[in-house]
Write an enzyme that holds these catalytic residues in place. Structure first.
Site: not given
Length: 307
Positions: A131, A211, A238, A245, A188
């Site tokens: 990352d 976001c 968050c 999910c 979904c």
């Protein structure tokens, strides 16, 4: 047993020993499908003030620009789902930031894996990525069969959901390659419906600049007033789209001691967060990812939630 197969088995076994719960391998090549998607996302300014996303466009799509003569991209998943959570009715931080900063934890494991490969296989050149460099980790993990990209744009895996970190090793070693899995989101729309800031602008597309994670971590200026009342008490990151999910019903607690939170982090009330001092902040988040927002950023976020 051919050499490629033997090397692949060795790498996957060592990854498992180091605590990664999944390891998939892709051929190091230009990410053709991702190129127009990334270009469009940047053009629509969905990265907000994250200007670093515009840098190294080519490197993001071509691993051979990061590691000369790269042959394989090894993708690894490390679970961070906690066994204990913050108390109810307090300001919340994203579960991934409960313990020691994942960059440290994973970099260390990747170094060990790279060392093991050199010891067991011979001179192999490679680089580890967590990352922190221009690598499209979710795209590589999906390509390597570790999961599919969910409608919230996080990687999803049938058995375990999405509460894990993704890391890569790019090597100039040829290995056996895995195949992508199919999408199991179906009809979904739980994540899209639950996002309080409507950041998931269409299935599989997130406007990063809307976001809550972006507002509370990446945004360095004041949080815009139009976002008032939409954060549902999230002060750092968050987890809403992941929490709702259905695939995360299968999340199991991690076994990484370094990801364990300090007990006081879980027990702090809203009032205690509002009164947090720099000294407490430094102690509580000594080696934590929360440091990214700094004490001033956390205070700004808390004030925004409170006022």
């Amino acid at each position: 047993m051919n050499t490629k197969h033997k090397h692949t088995e060795l790498v996957k076994a060592e990854a498992k020993r180091l605590g990664f719960f999944s390891c998939g391998i892709s051929k190091a090549e230009f990410l053709e499908e991702e190129a127009p998607r990334l270009e469009n996302w940047l053009k629509m300014n969905r990265h907000g003030e994250m200007s670093y996303m515009e840098n190294h466009f080519d490197k993001r799509l071509d691993p051979t620009l990061l590691v000369p003569d790269a042959k394989s991209v090894i993708s690894l998943l490390l679970n961070y789902y906690p066994s204990e959570f913050q108390k109810e009715d307090t300001y919340k931080i994203s579960k991934y930031a409960y313990g020691t900063d994942y960059h440290f934890v994973i970099k260390n494991k990747l170094k060990q894996l790279l060392h093991f490969i050199s010891e067991e296989i011979g001179e192999v050149h490679g680089r580890a990525f967590v990352d922190s460099a221009p690598v499209l980790d979710k795209a590589w993990a999906a390509k390597s069969g570790l999961g599919w990209m969910g409608k919230h744009s996080n990687l999803l895996t049938k058995q375990v959901g999405s509460f894990y970190f993704i890391a890569e090793l790019i090597l100039d070693l040829e290995l056996e390659y895995d195949s992508p899995v199919t999408d199991h989101c179906g009809a979904c729309t739980a994540c899209i419906d639950a996002c309080p800031t409507q950041a998931i602008v269409e299935p599989y597309v997130v406007d990063g600049s809307k976001c809550i994670s972006y507002y509370t971590i990446e945004l360095k200026n004041e949080i815009p007033q139009h976002a008032k009342g939409q954060f549902e008490d999230w002060m750092f990151g968050c987890d809403i789209c992941q929490d709702v999910c259905p695939w995360n019903r299968f999340s199991k607690s991690h076994r990484e001691p370094l990801f364990q939170p300090k007990p006081e982090l879980l027990s702090m009330s809203k009032k205690e967060w509002e009164e947090i001092t720099e000294e407490v902040f430094q102690k509580l988040f000594k080696e934590s990812a929360v440091k990214r927002t700094k004490f001033s950023g956390l205070k700004r976020n808390i004030k925004f939630l409170k006022d």
